[in-house]
Design a protein around this motif. Structure first.
Motif, PDB file in Angstrom:
ATOM      1  N   VAL A  72       0.935  -1.177  -0.036  1.00 22.21           N
ATOM      2  CA  VAL A  72       0.002   0.219  -0.133  1.00 22.21           C
ATOM      3  C   VAL A  72       0.658   1.157  -0.069  1.00 22.21           C
ATOM      4  O   VAL A  72       1.847   1.313   0.766  1.00 22.21           O
ATOM      5  N   PRO A  73       0.577   2.226  -1.062  1.00 23.19           N
ATOM      6  CA  PRO A  73       1.414   3.407  -0.910  1.00 23.19           C
ATOM      7  C   PRO A  73       1.121   4.520  -0.052  1.00 23.19           C
ATOM      8  O   PRO A  73       1.336   5.705  -0.336  1.00 23.19           O
ATOM      9  N   THR A  74       1.101   4.213   1.204  1.00 21.19           N
ATOM     10  CA  THR A  74       0.847   5.202   2.298  1.00 21.19           C
ATOM     11  C   THR A  74       1.459   4.491   3.611  1.00 21.19           C
ATOM     12  O   THR A  74       1.446   3.375   3.815  1.00 21.19           O
ATOM     13  N   CYS A  75       2.042   5.284   4.602  1.00 24.91           N
ATOM     14  CA  CYS A  75       3.011   4.922   5.515  1.00 24.91           C
ATOM     15  C   CYS A  75       2.158   4.015   6.327  1.00 24.91           C
ATOM     16  O   CYS A  75       2.744   2.894   6.699  1.00 24.91           O
ATOM     17  N   GLY A  76       1.218   4.429   6.966  1.00 24.76           N
ATOM     18  CA  GLY A  76       0.440   3.408   8.154  1.00 24.76           C
ATOM     19  C   GLY A  76       0.016   2.113   7.718  1.00 24.76           C
ATOM     20  O   GLY A  76       0.445   1.092   7.990  1.00 24.76           O
ATOM     21  N   ALA A  77      -0.460   2.126   6.406  1.00 21.76           N
ATOM     22  CA  ALA A  77      -0.880   0.926   6.066  1.00 21.76           C
ATOM     23  C   ALA A  77       0.021   0.034   5.053  1.00 21.76           C
ATOM     24  O   ALA A  77       0.030  -1.412   5.474  1.00 21.76           O
ATOM     25  N   SER A  78       1.040   0.599   4.569  1.00 21.36           N
ATOM     26  CA  SER A  78       2.442  -0.365   4.287  1.00 21.36           C
ATOM     27  C   SER A  78       3.113  -1.037   5.362  1.00 21.36           C
ATOM     28  O   SER A  78       3.456  -1.780   5.431  1.00 21.36           O
ATOM     29  N   ASN A 331      27.190 -11.085  13.949  1.00 22.33           N
ATOM     30  CA  ASN A 331      26.011 -11.960  14.153  1.00 22.33           C
ATOM     31  C   ASN A 331      24.682 -10.903  13.969  1.00 22.33           C
ATOM     32  O   ASN A 331      23.838 -11.352  14.855  1.00 22.33           O
ATOM     33  N   THR A 332      24.659  -9.951  13.486  1.00 17.06           N
ATOM     34  CA  THR A 332      23.555  -9.230  13.197  1.00 17.06           C
ATOM     35  C   THR A 332      22.958  -9.095  11.762  1.00 17.06           C
ATOM     36  O   THR A 332      23.592  -8.532  10.937  1.00 17.06           O
ATOM     37  N   VAL A 333      21.989  -9.661  11.637  1.00 21.62           N
ATOM     38  CA  VAL A 333      21.133  -9.322  10.332  1.00 21.62           C
ATOM     39  C   VAL A 333      20.709  -7.945  10.339  1.00 21.62           C
ATOM     40  O   VAL A 333      20.214  -7.140  11.197  1.00 21.62           O
ATOM     41  N   VAL A 334      21.095  -7.177   9.331  1.00 22.19           N
ATOM     42  CA  VAL A 334      20.731  -5.769   8.831  1.00 22.19           C
ATOM     43  C   VAL A 334      20.004  -5.656   7.656  1.00 22.19           C
ATOM     44  O   VAL A 334      20.053  -6.484   6.741  1.00 22.19           O
ATOM     45  N   VAL A 335      18.462  -5.159   7.949  1.00 15.15           N
ATOM     46  CA  VAL A 335      17.674  -4.902   6.843  1.00 15.15           C
ATOM     47  C   VAL A 335      17.321  -3.427   6.899  1.00 15.15           C
ATOM     48  O   VAL A 335      17.119  -2.804   7.690  1.00 15.15           O
ATOM     49  N   VAL A 336      17.537  -2.752   5.499  1.00 10.27           N
ATOM     50  CA  VAL A 336      17.094  -1.369   5.553  1.00 10.27           C
ATOM     51  C   VAL A 336      16.023  -1.353   4.567  1.00 10.27           C
ATOM     52  O   VAL A 336      15.888  -1.971   3.278  1.00 10.27           O
ATOM     53  N   TRP A 337      14.812  -0.930   4.889  1.00 14.71           N
ATOM     54  CA  TRP A 337      13.632  -0.979   4.220  1.00 14.71           C
ATOM     55  C   TRP A 337      12.749   0.565   3.924  1.00 14.71           C
ATOM     56  O   TRP A 337      12.612   1.301   4.805  1.00 14.71           O
ATOM     57  N   GLY A 338      12.502   1.009   2.598  1.00 16.90           N
ATOM     58  CA  GLY A 338      11.832   1.810   2.329  1.00 16.90           C
ATOM     59  C   GLY A 338      10.222   1.624   2.552  1.00 16.90           C
ATOM     60  O   GLY A 338       9.595   0.721   1.865  1.00 16.90           O
ATOM     61  N   ASP A 339       9.512   2.508   3.146  1.00 10.28           N
ATOM     62  CA  ASP A 339       8.085   2.053   3.387  1.00 10.28           C
ATOM     63  C   ASP A 339       7.208   2.278   2.288  1.00 10.28           C
ATOM     64  O   ASP A 339       6.062   1.632   2.043  1.00 10.28           O
ATOM     65  N   HIS A 340       7.654   3.052   1.334  1.00  9.58           N
ATOM     66  CA  HIS A 340       7.056   3.078  -0.161  1.00  9.58           C
ATOM     67  C   HIS A 340       7.876   4.136  -0.930  1.00  9.58           C
ATOM     68  O   HIS A 340       8.864   4.576  -0.421  1.00  9.58           O
ATOM     69  N   GLY A 341       7.472   4.421  -2.282  1.00 11.02           N
ATOM     70  CA  GLY A 341       8.293   5.020  -3.183  1.00 11.02           C
ATOM     71  C   GLY A 341       7.608   6.557  -2.942  1.00 11.02           C
ATOM     72  O   GLY A 341       6.917   6.819  -2.219  1.00 11.02           O
ATOM     73  N   TRP A 342       8.018   7.196  -4.082  1.00  9.79           N
ATOM     74  CA  TRP A 342       7.518   8.842  -4.078  1.00  9.79           C
ATOM     75  C   TRP A 342       7.796   9.190  -5.482  1.00  9.79           C
ATOM     76  O   TRP A 342       8.853   9.181  -5.989  1.00  9.79           O
ATOM     77  N   HIS A 343       6.878   9.807  -5.867  1.00 13.68           N
ATOM     78  CA  HIS A 343       6.611  10.484  -7.456  1.00 13.68           C
ATOM     79  C   HIS A 343       7.410  11.728  -7.096  1.00 13.68           C
ATOM     80  O   HIS A 343       6.896  12.695  -6.331  1.00 13.68           O
ATOM     81  N   LEU A 344       8.641  11.919  -7.610  1.00 13.10           N
ATOM     82  CA  LEU A 344       9.165  13.472  -7.728  1.00 13.10           C
ATOM     83  C   LEU A 344       9.039  14.110  -9.158  1.00 13.10           C
ATOM     84  O   LEU A 344       9.858  14.346  -9.769  1.00 13.10           O
ATOM     85  N   GLY A 345       7.778  14.493  -9.030  1.00 14.47           N
ATOM     86  CA  GLY A 345       7.160  15.104 -10.780  1.00 14.47           C
ATOM     87  C   GLY A 345       6.975  14.181 -11.617  1.00 14.47           C
ATOM     88  O   GLY A 345       6.384  14.513 -12.644  1.00 14.47           O
ATOM     89  N   ARG A 348       3.475  14.157 -13.054  1.00 13.21           N
ATOM     90  CA  ARG A 348       3.113  15.411 -12.766  1.00 13.21           C
ATOM     91  C   ARG A 348       2.884  15.199 -11.154  1.00 13.21           C
ATOM     92  O   ARG A 348       2.133  16.162 -10.716  1.00 13.21           O
ATOM     93  N   VAL A 349       2.852  14.089 -10.468  1.00  9.45           N
ATOM     94  CA  VAL A 349       2.711  13.994  -9.166  1.00  9.45           C
ATOM     95  C   VAL A 349       3.926  14.256  -8.477  1.00  9.45           C
ATOM     96  O   VAL A 349       5.147  13.701  -8.557  1.00  9.45           O
ATOM     97  N   TRP A 350       3.831  15.142  -7.312  1.00  8.94           N
ATOM     98  CA  TRP A 350       4.607  15.149  -6.348  1.00  8.94           C
ATOM     99  C   TRP A 350       4.112  14.488  -4.910  1.00  8.94           C
ATOM    100  O   TRP A 350       3.287  14.979  -4.283  1.00  8.94           O
ATOM    101  N   GLY A 351       4.572  13.114  -4.755  1.00  6.62           N
ATOM    102  CA  GLY A 351       3.851  12.515  -3.469  1.00  6.62           C
ATOM    103  C   GLY A 351       3.814  10.927  -3.724  1.00  6.62           C
ATOM    104  O   GLY A 351       4.221  10.536  -4.870  1.00  6.62           O
ATOM    105  N   LYS A 352       3.164  10.180  -2.809  1.00  4.46           N
ATOM    106  CA  LYS A 352       2.983   8.621  -3.133  1.00  4.46           C
ATOM    107  C   LYS A 352       1.510   8.820  -3.441  1.00  4.46           C
ATOM    108  O   LYS A 352       0.860   9.356  -4.085  1.00  4.46           O
ATOM    109  N   HIS A 353       0.891   7.583  -2.871  1.00  5.68           N
ATOM    110  CA  HIS A 353      -0.775   7.631  -3.160  1.00  5.68           C
ATOM    111  C   HIS A 353      -1.151   7.010  -4.337  1.00  5.68           C
ATOM    112  O   HIS A 353      -2.307   7.708  -4.905  1.00  5.68           O
ATOM    113  N   THR A 354      -0.471   6.538  -5.229  1.00 10.03           N
ATOM    114  CA  THR A 354      -0.982   6.000  -6.587  1.00 10.03           C
ATOM    115  C   THR A 354      -0.605   4.628  -6.688  1.00 10.03           C
ATOM    116  O   THR A 354       0.125   4.094  -5.579  1.00 10.03           O
TER     117      THR A 354
END
Length: 493
Positions: A72-78, A331-345, A348-354
């Motif tokens: 889901v392309p929004t923070c809480g739902a993702s 002995n530490t597993v490292v995970v880096v996760w982005g919670d969704h993407g983002w339209h940088l124009g 014509r969209v500036w934001g997520k939610h698509t």
């Protein structure tokens, strides 16, 4: 008082452990880092302009996923999908309030509320610092309310830590400006970016990193395995970062989106008018679907986003350095996760939610030092719900409920995986499905067209809907898309 309570929790958290440990001295630790709004914009990704030496180094020593998609392309739902390992099954699962409504306030049972809870059940010390669930500090309260004592995840954390600094509350810190003000206090009369004349701790992510570093120093002397989750705010709006990270870039050389026009053959209901971005009332230009912002402003905004990404990269570098200094890296597993993407124009969209690629595709890196040989670059299509079973398998744990995802361990150790490559996304009364060659999207709305098909064999621009031109492809893919229909939508009558 709020800051004092949270800092005291650090001390109180060390006073003892009531969890019973199994005799498994070789169990790995975990460091899970969630980064808000981090699309595939790291230096190690193809065609990225970001300067991210620490994350690039982590990716080269672990596994970089090039085609990871959120549910889901929004923070809480993702994040609800992440921590539960489940796709959305009802409308609340598409909301930023999903965790608050579905998990917070419920009694503890044998069925874990999250994978953090599952690790805690098996004797891990679980430590949450920053934005892991939707709330900026893990507590349930509104943007302009005083913090409550109610946790979003009531049973997941042995310790829940946060330092709001001069901003005093988690939500104020989330929308922080360097002078101690925030979007709420300034009634949205703010710019969507800031180059702060300050050091790293002049913004909240620096304080979050400082807490995590200090905690890692103490964890090196304990025998109990830990699962630490650290949530960084940036590059979420406002794109604020210390000026030194802005200075890494030459704005004139920053490229704007190569996909800045509206896609052909779609209804505008598939996009949006950049409402979240336009809340920052002092921005030089308003974004909208009627016309793109100017090239100069697009460059400035991309510059701001990239600076915020570099700032987060520097904080992650501090965490990785402390892991190594403490000897925990072995002995530490490292995970880096982005919670969704983002339209940088893009489009014509500036934001997520698509339901377009730009909003659903996000960064993912996994490093497991217990694996003798990891695949360096994984182009296989994967989903956020795959992380729950992956983490459990790496920790030697079994699930206590049905999960929608599939473990990524066979991809990490190059042993292969069965089944089709597919990732499902949900939003805007629609379901989308990404395969290696196509994105098929079906909207359950009256506005036509309700079906969109984009070819991905050569590029990821998604600038032309070819569904009407290729009904045979739609017909072939639609049954697979319907497999991802969890009952969330029905065709409107």
């Amino acid at each position: 008082m709020y800051r004092f309570i949270f800092l005291m929790s650090i001390v109180l958290g060390f006073s003892g452990c009531t969890e019973k440990l199994e005799d498994k001295p070789d169990r790995p630790n975990f460091l899970f880092i969630a980064v808000d709004d981090l699309r595939n914009e790291l230096g190690v990704y193809d065609n990225s302009q970001a300067i991210t030496p620490h994350l690039d180094s982590l990716a080269r020593s672990g596994s970089l996923f090039t085609h990871h998609f959120v549910q889901v392309p929004t923070c809480g739902a993702s994040r609800h999908a992440l921590i539960t390992g489940m796709r959305p099954y009802k409308p609340i699962h598409l909301s930023n309030r999903a965790i608050e409504v579905e998990i917070s306030g419920r009694p503890e049972t044998d069925t874990p509320e999250s994978f953090f809870h599952r690790f805690k059940q098996e004797g891990y010390r679980t430590i949450g610092i920053g934005k892991i669930s939707h709330s900026a500090d893990g507590l349930v309260y509104g943007y302009e309310e005083e913090p409550s004592a109610q946790r979003e995840l009531p049973h997941s954390w042995s310790e829940l830590l946060f330092d709001p600094g001069k901003w005093k509350t988690g939500w104020n810190a989330f929308f922080a400006y360097a002078n101690g003000e925030n979007r709420q206090s300034l009634k949205k009369q703010v710019k969507p970016y800031e180059a702060g004349e300050t050091d790293d701790n002049g913004y909240p992510d620096g304080l979050t990193t400082q807490l995590a570093v200090e905690r890692l120093k103490q964890l090196k002397d304990t025998d109990q395995p830990f699962f630490m989750a650290v949530g960084l705010f940036k590059p979420h709006l406002p794109f604020n970062a210390p000026k030194k990270y802005w200075d890494l870039y030459n704005r004139d050389s920053i490229e704007v989106s190569s996909n800045g026009d509206l896609p052909e053959n779609i209804h505008l209901a598939s996009l949006h008018e950049s409402g979240e971005f336009n809340q920052y009332a002092l921005g030089e230009e308003k974004a909208g679907l009627d016309r793109p912002v100017s090239e100069a402003y697009a460059k400035k905004l991309r510059h701001a986003y990239l600076a915020a990404v570099s700032y987060s990269d520097a904080q992650i570098g501090k965490l990785l350095s402390q892991l190594k200094a403490s000897g925990l890296d072995k002995n530490t597993v490292v995970v880096v996760w982005g919670d969704h993407g983002w339209h940088l124009g893009d489009q014509r969209v500036w934001g997520k939610h698509t339901l377009f690629e730009n909003a659903l595709k996000s960064a993912l890196i996994i490093k497991n030092p217990q694996m003798e040989k990891q695949a360096k670059r994984i182009d296989h299509i994967v989903e956020t719900v795959d992380l729950y079973p992956t983490l459990l398998e790496m920790g030697g744990l079994s699930p206590r409920k049905k999960l929608d995802g599939t473990s990524l361990v066979p991809l990490l150790d190059s042993s292969g995986t069965d089944g089709p490559e597919v990732a499902y996304g949900y939003y805007k009364k629609g379901i989308t499905m990404r395969t290696p060659e196509y994105r098929l999207t079906k909207y359950y709305r009256k506005a036509e067209p309700t079906v969109e098909l984009y070819a991905h064999s050569k590029h990821d621009l998604e600038n032309r809907n070819i569904a009407q031109e290729h009904p045979e492809i739609v017909a072939k893919l639609m049954p697979l898309l319907e497999e991802g229909n969890t009952g969330l939508y029905h065709t409107p009558q």
